[in-house]
Motif scaffolding. Structure first.
Motif, PDB file in Angstrom:
ATOM      1  N   GLN A 190      -7.273  -3.386   4.340  1.00  0.00           N
ATOM      2  CA  GLN A 190      -8.004  -3.966   3.211  1.00  0.00           C
ATOM      3  C   GLN A 190      -9.326  -3.248   2.970  1.00  0.00           C
ATOM      4  O   GLN A 190      -9.745  -3.058   1.828  1.00  0.00           O
ATOM      5  CB  GLN A 190      -8.264  -5.452   3.467  1.00  0.00           C
ATOM      6  CG  GLN A 190      -9.002  -6.154   2.329  1.00  0.00           C
ATOM      7  CD  GLN A 190      -9.163  -7.633   2.578  1.00  0.00           C
ATOM      8  OE1 GLN A 190      -8.567  -8.180   3.489  1.00  0.00           O
ATOM      9  NE2 GLN A 190      -9.976  -8.292   1.762  1.00  0.00           N
ATOM     10  N   TYR A 191      -9.972  -2.831   4.060  1.00  0.00           N
ATOM     11  CA  TYR A 191     -11.295  -2.220   3.922  1.00  0.00           C
ATOM     12  C   TYR A 191     -11.295  -0.697   4.019  1.00  0.00           C
ATOM     13  O   TYR A 191     -12.199  -0.040   3.492  1.00  0.00           O
ATOM     14  CB  TYR A 191     -12.230  -2.795   4.989  1.00  0.00           C
ATOM     15  CG  TYR A 191     -12.542  -4.256   4.775  1.00  0.00           C
ATOM     16  CD1 TYR A 191     -13.471  -4.663   3.818  1.00  0.00           C
ATOM     17  CD2 TYR A 191     -11.878  -5.232   5.505  1.00  0.00           C
ATOM     18  CE1 TYR A 191     -13.748  -6.013   3.612  1.00  0.00           C
ATOM     19  CE2 TYR A 191     -12.149  -6.585   5.313  1.00  0.00           C
ATOM     20  CZ  TYR A 191     -13.081  -6.958   4.350  1.00  0.00           C
ATOM     21  OH  TYR A 191     -13.341  -8.294   4.148  1.00  0.00           O
ATOM     22  N   ASP A 214       0.834  -1.213   0.000  1.00  0.00           N
ATOM     23  CA  ASP A 214       0.000   0.000   0.000  1.00  0.00           C
ATOM     24  C   ASP A 214       0.863   1.256   0.000  1.00  0.00           C
ATOM     25  O   ASP A 214       0.529   2.257  -0.653  1.00  0.00           O
ATOM     26  CB  ASP A 214      -0.925   0.006   1.216  1.00  0.00           C
ATOM     27  CG  ASP A 214      -1.956  -1.110   1.175  1.00  0.00           C
ATOM     28  OD1 ASP A 214      -2.286  -1.549   0.060  1.00  0.00           O
ATOM     29  OD2 ASP A 214      -2.412  -1.544   2.246  1.00  0.00           O
ATOM     30  N   GLN A 227      -1.635 -12.370   3.903  1.00  0.00           N
ATOM     31  CA  GLN A 227      -2.725 -12.445   4.877  1.00  0.00           C
ATOM     32  C   GLN A 227      -2.717 -13.781   5.608  1.00  0.00           C
ATOM     33  O   GLN A 227      -3.061 -13.863   6.790  1.00  0.00           O
ATOM     34  CB  GLN A 227      -4.077 -12.248   4.171  1.00  0.00           C
ATOM     35  CG  GLN A 227      -4.305 -10.854   3.633  1.00  0.00           C
ATOM     36  CD  GLN A 227      -4.540  -9.832   4.739  1.00  0.00           C
ATOM     37  OE1 GLN A 227      -4.759 -10.192   5.891  1.00  0.00           O
ATOM     38  NE2 GLN A 227      -4.488  -8.567   4.409  1.00  0.00           N
ATOM     39  N   GLY A 280      -3.630  -5.713   8.535  1.00  0.00           N
ATOM     40  CA  GLY A 280      -4.031  -6.154   7.197  1.00  0.00           C
ATOM     41  C   GLY A 280      -5.528  -6.047   6.991  1.00  0.00           C
ATOM     42  O   GLY A 280      -5.994  -5.641   5.916  1.00  0.00           O
TER      43      GLY A 280
END
Length: 412
Positions: free
Chosen positions: A174-175, A51, A263, A170
């Motif tokens: 992710q969201y 990211d 993950q 993580g």
């Protein structure tokens, strides 16, 4: 010469603490929460490197500097901040570091460039050493007969923070994106500071040494205490094996036959939490049976775990079993070692803890580096050889310490 007859050159400036009147289960769990929440900040960035690369493509070649700066900052913070717990009220130090941590996290969450993120990560590492105030504080609060249990309870929080940080980071990223990870930690830090103000008792400073002499005295403590040197080498060697496994697990899972992403390695942290849950039990065993017996068993468990890993290069079930055995062994040894060293110099617990933890993290860094070299040379088998070698070093240190103690007692 006995420890009681060999006085440190700084002994006249130290005062032996008595049992704290505010020792309670609730206080121990608060200290465990402080340790876990603070140390988690060191590991939040590890699953976020992809990211970061997407957010700062022009500086992609420097992405690895983010976790490196955090680890470097933590090592530096242990050296320069952790010893202050002997000189000042630990509650005040925890609050000041929480305030500084909140500021650093805000800078990280809003970082406009990678350079700012790296600088913020360095600061996060330095002030996340709050955990190194919480653990010796638990030893100060507890009576001698319960010290192992108290340290084990707080260390369970610290290990949960280490193991679950990557999983939580993580999931949030992710969201909600990577900036939300740091923002959420800001909220957790503020909430924790409020609870500390309301519920955590003050500690009793045990030294009047100046800052320079406080740092210098750590060398004297190391030279004067064979037990501290033994515990530091044993603990550092076991953490080297621990780090060797966890550093390379992602690469193993990415290849044949698993083809799993990072993950999946994070989910293994949940499995490893079994070690954290076993920590209070390990502390009680150290209180009842003596820490040396627990350390001996721990070394055997860690050795067994690496044999299991070597036979499980293609087995998820085998890896799960090995992770549980590894984490229980390393955690039990850590609790027992710390229970031992906190009894050596009650008036210098923060400094003794600093010596031990610096050696511990040096061992971890060495284990990760050696495992990386072994992976490129021999694959997963090489990683397991590194882990077994580190465990053998821990076993030798522990055995030599036992022999030295026997010789000393027979000559008394």
């Amino acid at each position: 010469m006995s420890a009681s007859s060999h006085q440190s050159p700084h002994a006249s400036h130290d005062q032996t603490p008595e049992r704290h009147p505010h020792y309670s289960r609730a206080t121990l769990w608060l200290l465990a929460t402080i340790a876990g929440v603070s140390v988690a900040n060191i590991y939040f960035n590890q699953p976020l490197l992809g990211d970061f690369r997407a957010s700062f493509p022009e500086s992609a070649y420097l992405i690895g500097a983010v976790p490196a700066a955090t680890q470097l900052g933590y090592a530096f913070g242990m050296l320069v901040l952790a010893p202050l717990g002997d000189r000042f009220d630990r509650r005040m130090l925890i609050l000041l570091q929480l305030a500084a941590l909140g500021v650093a996290l805000i800078v990280a969450s809003t970082a406009p460039t990678l350079a700012v993120l790296i600088a913020a990560s360095l600061a996060i590492g330095v002030v996340s050493t709050i955990a190194q105030q919480a653990v010796p504080f638990s030893a100060e609060l507890a009576p001698a007969s319960e010290r192992g249990h108290a340290v084990g309870t707080v260390m369970s929080g610290l290990l949960l923070g280490i193991l679950l940080a990557r999983t939580v980071s993580g999931f949030v990223a992710q969201y909600f994106g990577w900036r939300a990870v740091f923002a959420a930690s800001v909220a957790a830090t503020i909430a924790l500071a409020i609870v500390v103000i309301l519920r955590l008792p003050k500690s009793r400073p045990t030294s009047t040494l100046s800052y320079g002499k406080l740092l210098a005295s750590m060398w004297h403590l190391t030279v004067e205490s064979p037990a501290l040197r033994e515990a530091a080498l044993t603990g550092g060697a076991l953490f080297a094996g621990f780090s060797a496994f966890w550093s390379l697990l992602t690469l193993l899972l990415a290849g044949e036959p698993f083809h799993m992403g990072p993950q999946a390695a994070g989910l293994f942290g949940i499995v490893g939490a079994a070690g954290a849950l076993a920590a209070p039990l390990a502390g009680k065993s150290a209180d009842k049976r003596g820490p040396r017996a627990v350390i001996t068993l721990s070394i055997v468990l860690v050795a067994v775990s690496f044999v299991v890993f070597a036979l499980s290069a293609k087995s998820i079930a085998g890896l799960v079993i090995g992770v549980i055995v590894l984490d229980v062994g390393v955690q039990a040894a850590q609790i027992s070692n710390q229970s031992r060293i906190y009894a050596l110099k009650p008036e210098a617990r923060s400094r003794v803890n600093t010596v031990y933890m610096v050696a511990y993290f040096i061992g971890g860094a060495a284990g990760s580096a050696l495992a990386s070299l072994a992976w490129h040379a021999m694959g997963w088998t090489g990683v397991c050889i590194v882990g077994l070698g580190a465990t053998a070093l821990a076993g030798f240190s522990h055995w030599r310490g036992r022999q030295t103690r026997a010789v000393r007692e027979s000559g008394a």
